[in-house]
Scaffold this active site. Structure first.
Site, short mmCIF file in Angstrom:
data_model
loop_
_atom_site.label_atom_id
_atom_site.label_comp_id
_atom_site.label_asym_id
_atom_site.label_seq_id
_atom_site.Cartn_x
_atom_site.Cartn_y
_atom_site.Cartn_z
N HIS A 302 -33.34 50.50 10.31
CA HIS A 302 -33.69 49.09 10.48
C HIS A 302 -34.49 48.94 11.77
O HIS A 302 -34.18 49.62 12.75
CB HIS A 302 -32.43 48.22 10.53
CG HIS A 302 -32.70 46.79 10.26
ND1 HIS A 302 -33.13 45.93 11.23
CD2 HIS A 302 -32.64 46.07 9.10
CE1 HIS A 302 -33.31 44.74 10.70
NE2 HIS A 302 -33.03 44.80 9.40
N ASP A 359 -29.20 46.63 2.39
CA ASP A 359 -29.56 47.01 1.02
C ASP A 359 -28.79 48.21 0.49
O ASP A 359 -28.86 48.51 -0.69
CB ASP A 359 -31.07 47.31 0.95
CG ASP A 359 -31.88 46.04 1.04
OD1 ASP A 359 -31.38 45.00 0.57
OD2 ASP A 359 -33.00 46.08 1.59
#
Ligand code: ACO
Length: 437
Positions: A302, A359
């Site tokens: 991320h 996710d």
């Protein structure tokens, strides 16, 4: 106020320093070009604050996410999706009366214009539902023009929230060739979505409370995430004073990419591939580490979180609970957990601070709920709607709002005279390849 000093070509310049509520520090470069003639260069905007915002706070080092100051863990445990929409868009937690009014509005606007419904017939049956969602949301501006007056804007916000869930469910029905199911005003946002997705005219459909709770959690966890790729797109488009529907449609397109919201679909495809390959997750970890191999562990890494993604922590627990409640045994959940374990102990991932993101586990829950893989990113978009809307609203209400218009460092050819076609010579250079059918 503190200032930052810049030494450039022997000259010293001072710039104001801006400090946020949570002590995050920014050097205000608004006057950088005007005073020094130079610009800041930051491809991918990893160091650039594009705005000041009161909506969402993230501390990526500590794994903190808060909506309007409220920790995500508390919001996820206690709030309904409608409450979170209200909180993000209007800035405070609604009272019961405010929530009731909001719910009634969002419920009563959920039908879509019959002409818009006919648009669905034009798409091929295998059109990706993200494409359909983006096109349909853009098309709403053909039906609801409105002005920039507050009441028109507020009504369009309600329309968008209400109709997006209908459009999302219809795009699924279209993809499986089933008759469309109309919305019902006696159901909550999440219940109505499940009903429009899964009900068929031939038999009664009972909404499972397990699915309802799981969907609420997923939507709440995705509701906002400050200036990510799709939200920045919404702000960028909104800054030209394009209407709400166009700005959100652009955000949906940005979300679709596999490096952003599209990763949830890619995670399941990756887990399926590993399962089909005998479940050797170690092999895929090695592939992800190999610089000559383009393979990446989808759902890992991320831009902002460098410790853990608090949404992933909540979803990992929820995945276990939902699968147990539904009585589903999913071997892909085991593969996901093993993959996570191996990666979390591997120096490659540790050194680069790569952790599972939101996710990584969301797809497993969606799958257990019976939502098909190509709808995962649509689910993400539904959840992210209140975030996009609140960011768009904050932008357009800012009296100092300017059109977004970054600059560049030009690295192309210097000025040269144009060469007429008859004087051009063949040169050895790479040519574009075109596939001839
Ligand atoms: N698998 C393997 N290696 C990775 C991964 C991954 N998933 N992610 C990053 N890396 C490596 C890169 O190769 C790079 O290594 P290097 O320093 O040796 O060159 C390093 O980690 C930094 O990666 P960047 O791509 O520079 O990080 P960036 O912040 O630009 O990208 C992103 C973040 C796009 C999320 C990236 O981690 C990625 O591609 N992840 C997989 C896709 C994904 O899950 N996206 C969803 C993100 S969450 C969301 O949008 C809701």
């Amino acid at each position: 106020m503190d200032t930052a000093k810049l030494l450039l070509n022997g000259e010293e310049y001072e710039f104001p320093v801006v400090v946020g509520t949570e002590d995050e520090v920014a050097v205000d470069c608004t006057k950088l070009r005007g005073t020094t003639g130079a610009i800041s260069l930051d491809p991918g905007y990893g160091n650039t604050g594009s705005c000041a915002s009161t909506i969402t706070f993230i501390d990526g080092e500590k794994g903190i996410l808060r909506y309007r100051g409220y920790p995500i863990e508390q919001v996820a445990e206690q709030a309904s999706f409608e409450e979170v929409c209200y909180l993000l868009i209007y800035g405070h937690l609604p009272t019961q009366a405010e929530l009731d009014e909001f719910r009634a509005l969002v419920t009563h606007h959920s039908l879509i214009h019959e002409s818009l419904r006919h648009f669905f017939e034009g798409f091929p049956p295998n059109a990706h539902p993200m494409m359909v969602l983006s096109a349909m949301v853009a098309s709403l501006s053909a039906f609801y023009t409105g002005t920039a007056e507050e009441e028109d804007v507020n009504l369009n916000i309600i329309r968008l929230l209400a109709k997006a869930k209908t459009i999302a469910a219809l795009s699924y029905k279209k993809s499986v060739g089933q008759p469309f199911i109309y919305p019902r005003n006696d159901l909550s946002y999440t219940q109505d979505f499940l009903h429009m997705m899964f009900a068929v005219p031939t038999e009664p459909y009972e909404i499972s409370p397990v699915l309802d709770r799981a969907l609420n959690l997923l939507l709440v966890l995705h509701a906002d995430h400050e200036q990510n790729c799709s939200t920045s797109t919404v702000r960028m488009v909104g800054s030209s004073q394009a209407n709400l529907f166009s700005a959100i449609s652009a955000g949906i397109s940005a979300l679709w990419g596999p490096l952003h919201g599209g990763a949830n679909q890619k995670v399941i495809e990756m887990l399926r591939m590993i399962q089909a390959d005998g479940g050797d997750f170690g092999k895929y970890v090695n592939m992800a580490k190999d610089k000559d191999d383009p393979f990446r562990l989808m759902g890992f890494g991320h831009r902002v979180y460098k410790n853990f993604d608090p949404r992933a922590t909540i979803l990992k627990e929820a995945a276990d609970a939902v699968l147990e409640e539904l009585g589903t045994d999913d071997p892909q959940l085991e593969i996901a957990k093993n993959l996570e374990q191996v990666a979390l102990e591997d120096p490659f991932f540790v050194d680069r601070k790569l952790y599972p993101n939101v996710d990584f586990y969301s797809g497993i829950i969606y799958r257990a709920m019976g939502i098909p893989t190509n709808m995962f990113t649509v689910m993400f978009a539904l959840g992210r709607l209140p975030g996009w809307i609140s960011q768009w609203k904050e932008l357009t209400e800012d009296p100092h709002m300017r059109i977004s218009r970054p600059r560049q460092v030009y690295t192309g050819a210097k000025e040269r005279p144009f060469v007429p076609i008859e004087q051009r010579k063949e040169e050895a250079r790479e040519k574009p390849e075109f596939v001839t059918v």
